[in-house]
Motif scaffolding. Structure first.
Motif, short mmCIF file in Angstrom:
data_model
loop_
_atom_site.label_atom_id
_atom_site.label_comp_id
_atom_site.label_asym_id
_atom_site.label_seq_id
_atom_site.Cartn_x
_atom_site.Cartn_y
_atom_site.Cartn_z
N GLY A 197 0.82 -1.22 0.00
CA GLY A 197 0.00 0.00 0.00
C GLY A 197 0.85 1.26 0.00
O GLY A 197 0.51 2.26 -0.65
N ASN A 198 1.94 1.22 0.72
CA ASN A 198 2.84 2.38 0.80
C ASN A 198 4.32 2.00 0.75
O ASN A 198 5.17 2.87 0.53
CB ASN A 198 2.60 3.15 2.12
N LYS B 9 6.78 3.15 -2.10
CA LYS B 9 6.77 4.54 -2.58
C LYS B 9 8.11 5.21 -2.24
O LYS B 9 8.78 4.86 -1.27
CB LYS B 9 5.58 5.28 -1.97
N HIS C 265 4.44 -0.92 -6.50
CA HIS C 265 3.66 0.32 -6.54
C HIS C 265 4.35 1.36 -5.68
O HIS C 265 4.45 1.13 -4.48
CB HIS C 265 2.26 0.04 -6.02
N TRP D 263 5.55 9.23 -9.21
CA TRP D 263 4.27 9.77 -8.75
C TRP D 263 4.53 11.18 -8.24
O TRP D 263 5.67 11.57 -8.00
CB TRP D 263 3.70 8.86 -7.64
N GLN E 137 3.64 11.44 -1.99
CA GLN E 137 4.44 10.57 -1.11
C GLN E 137 5.89 10.44 -1.59
O GLN E 137 6.50 9.38 -1.51
CB GLN E 137 3.76 9.20 -0.93
N ASN F 248 2.34 6.65 -12.00
CA ASN F 248 1.05 6.71 -11.32
C ASN F 248 0.42 8.09 -11.52
O ASN F 248 1.07 9.12 -11.32
CB ASN F 248 1.28 6.47 -9.82
N GLU F 249 -0.83 8.08 -11.96
CA GLU F 249 -1.68 9.27 -12.00
C GLU F 249 -1.10 10.44 -12.81
O GLU F 249 -1.03 11.57 -12.32
CB GLU F 249 -2.01 9.71 -10.56
N ASN G 279 -0.76 3.67 -14.37
CA ASN G 279 -1.89 3.45 -13.47
C ASN G 279 -2.56 4.80 -13.19
O ASN G 279 -1.88 5.81 -12.98
CB ASN G 279 -1.30 2.87 -12.16
N GLN H 22 -7.42 2.16 -11.39
CA GLN H 22 -7.42 2.07 -9.92
C GLN H 22 -8.77 1.62 -9.38
O GLN H 22 -8.86 0.77 -8.52
CB GLN H 22 -7.03 3.42 -9.31
N HIS I 237 -11.15 3.41 -7.53
CA HIS I 237 -11.64 3.91 -6.23
C HIS I 237 -13.04 4.46 -6.49
O HIS I 237 -13.20 5.60 -6.93
CB HIS I 237 -10.72 5.00 -5.69
N GLU J 239 -6.79 -0.99 -7.67
CA GLU J 239 -6.99 -0.42 -6.32
C GLU J 239 -8.47 -0.39 -5.96
O GLU J 239 -8.96 0.59 -5.38
CB GLU J 239 -6.39 0.99 -6.24
N TRP K 235 -8.06 -2.46 -2.73
CA TRP K 235 -7.14 -1.55 -2.02
C TRP K 235 -7.35 -1.69 -0.51
O TRP K 235 -7.95 -0.86 0.14
CB TRP K 235 -7.29 -0.11 -2.49
N TRP L 238 -7.77 3.21 3.31
CA TRP L 238 -7.43 4.63 3.32
C TRP L 238 -8.68 5.52 3.31
O TRP L 238 -8.59 6.72 3.53
CB TRP L 238 -6.57 4.96 2.10
C1 XIL Z 1 -2.85 5.62 -0.39
C2 XIL Z 1 -2.57 4.70 0.78
O1 XIL Z 1 -3.54 3.67 0.82
C3 XIL Z 1 -2.60 5.49 2.07
O2 XIL Z 1 -2.21 4.68 3.16
C4 XIL Z 1 -1.67 6.70 1.97
O3 XIL Z 1 -1.79 7.49 3.14
C5 XIL Z 1 -2.02 7.51 0.75
O4 XIL Z 1 -1.97 6.69 -0.40
N1 XIL Z 1 -3.96 6.08 -5.34
C6 XIL Z 1 -2.81 5.36 -5.23
C7 XIL Z 1 -2.41 4.81 -3.92
O5 XIL Z 1 -2.17 5.08 -6.24
O6 XIL Z 1 -1.01 4.78 -3.76
C8 XIL Z 1 -3.00 5.58 -2.78
O7 XIL Z 1 -2.69 4.88 -1.58
C9 XIL Z 1 -4.49 5.73 -2.97
C10 XIL Z 1 -4.79 6.48 -4.23
#
Ligand code: XIL
Length: 449
Positions: free
Chosen positions: A71-72, A75, A108, A112, A115, A156-157, A198, A232, A234, A262, A302, A310
């Protein structure tokens, strides 16, 4: 609501296992998600936190999923908090767990705008310096995990919602060419890893996903190593884009793999039976859309539990976005994924439909625990009852009260005592037991019969 938190305050040791769980209306499909996915030629993944990979969290992550995404832990801000000083602890831990459980790892992420370490974001760099920093970062990290990573989210993004490039450290300093360079550097460091771009809000056909589509097409035309696109996902409850499968298909038709990277479906809290049912439908339709396209290779959630998501911290008032609740009980969403992968969900017989069994660990110590089960009826009643469950980690009942319990192997059967077979409409009956445990003490699903 399918789960409640107790406010139990007992003298003696009350561990984090002092949970109160309502047995789901449908009981857990016997086949783990990873086996269902594998039968369809798919991979099912979850984002994880390395430090949590023990106990019940580790048991579920290992048993149900065939891919892990840190998840982190991978990074830039995590792995190189100070320039030149690296911390691979959590990333190593996740990679080792994945190896031990025969799982893939999705790396992952390498490039980016979030982070990143403050030494990087606060520094003043020429374009040449920035390019060198990025190349070194990618080379160092990809080389470290060479052979261990099935796929990297390299970039990423990169896009804004309107399909223009996002203004970031990388775009502003290096121009859009940073994307092709990052892919090329990653490929040089680990030629076997699949390389992805991504992004979020690219699940349906829209301006942003079309920009991504155009980029992937031009990268492929230029011979840049691009193997996949990560959507992703979300998502907001009830808002799975109608064009999801069509969008997956158009990327596949470009000759790249697609992954749902995600997936979570957030809802306004508190969750209700209706919102959890909608969430099941949403997880099911996303998983089914991937399952329907040959080149959609992986569905990753995710975080698999609401206790490791998150969402509550990022979207105030929203939560309950994952397939397991905070106490590791599978939610309807779990069965949505399972059903989309061909699993069957059994529903309890109607005669017990309005009575449910609640299993809780009320006290736990190093070798034993005290548990109880409450059978409650609403809109129905029972004149006798039988509660059964299967222990997943070698727990053994040693003593029971207010019920007769027998255990054969992992299978426990408890029947009413002479004096408490009747559970009236609106009433409940509780029985208790002592049992031994070691290693972990996962909460079983109780079936009433
Ligand atoms: C999020 C994590 O889940 C959190 O713990 C952190 O504080 C912030 O990042 N898109 C992404 C992920 O690509 O890396 C992100 O993850 C959520 C949004």
């Amino acid at each position: 609501m399918r789960s409640l938190r107790t406010g139990l305050s007992l003298t003696g040791l009350v561990t984090a296992a002092a949970l109160l769980l309502t047995a789901p209306a449908a009981h857990a499909a016997d086949t783990p998600l990873r086996d269902l996915a594998s039968a369809k030629g798919k991979v099912i993944g979850t984002a994880v936190t390395g430090s949590k990979l023990t106990g019940t969290y580790g048991d579920i992550a290992g048993a149900q999923f065939s891919s892990l995404t840190p998840g982190n832990a991978m990074k830039w801000g995590t792995v190189e908090p100070t320039q030149g000083s690296f911390n691979w602890t959590e990333a190593d831990q996740i990679v080792a767990f994945a190896k031990a459980h025969n799982q893939q790892v999705r790396g992952h992420t390498l490039v980016w705008h979030n982070q990143n370490p403050s030494w990087l974001t606060n520094g003043t760099w020429t374009s040449a310096q920035l390019g060198t920093l990025l190349q070194n970062h990618i080379t160092t990290e990809v080389t470290r995990y060479k052979g261990d990573i099935a796929a990297w989210d390299v970039v990423n993004e990169p896009f804004n919602e309107d399909g223009t490039y996002r203004s970031t450290l990388w775009y502003n300093g290096l121009g859009s060419g940073y994307i092709a360079n990052a892919l090329t550097w990653a490929h040089a460091a680990d030629p076997a890893a699949k390389l992805y771009i991504n992004d979020y809000n690219v699940e349906g056909v829209n301006a942003k996903s079309t920009a991504l589509y155009d980029l992937v097409r031009s990268l492929k035309a230029a011979g840049v190593p691009i193997d996949g696109v990560g959507l992703q996902a979300h998502l907001i409850l009830g808002q799975v884009p109608a064009t999801l499968q069509q969008n997956i298909q158009r990327f596949a038709d470009l000759g790249v793999d697609v992954a749902i990277t995600e997936l979570d479906v957030r809802m306004q809290l508190p969750a209700t039976d209706a919102s959890l049912a909608q969430q099941k439908a949403d997880f099911k339709s996303v998983t089914a859309a991937c399952a329907a396209v040959t080149r959609c290779v992986n569905v990753t959630v995710w975080g698999f539990t609401d206790s490791d998501s998150w969402v509550p911290g990022t979207f105030p008032g929203y939560g309950a976005a994952t397939p397991y609740d905070e106490n590791y009980a599978p939610k309807p969403a779990y069965y949505g994924i399972s059903e989309a992968l061909g699993g069957t969900t059994t529903t309890p017989p109607p005669s017990t439909g309005a009575c449910s069994a609640t299993y809780s660990v009320v006290n736990q110590w190093n070798s034993g625990f005290t548990g109880q089960v409450t059978i409650a009826c609403s809109g129905a009643s029972l004149s006798s009852w039988k509660a059964t469950w299967t222990y997943g980690a070698g727990q053994q009942i040693t003593q029971a009260w207010n019920a007769g319990c027998t255990q054969s192997g992992a299978a426990v059967t408890c029947t009413n005592a002479s004096y408490n077979g009747t559970v009236p409409d609106g009433g409940s009956v509780t029985f208790g037991f002592n049992a031994s445990w070691s290693g972990s003490n996962p909460v079983p699903t109780v079936t009433l019969g």
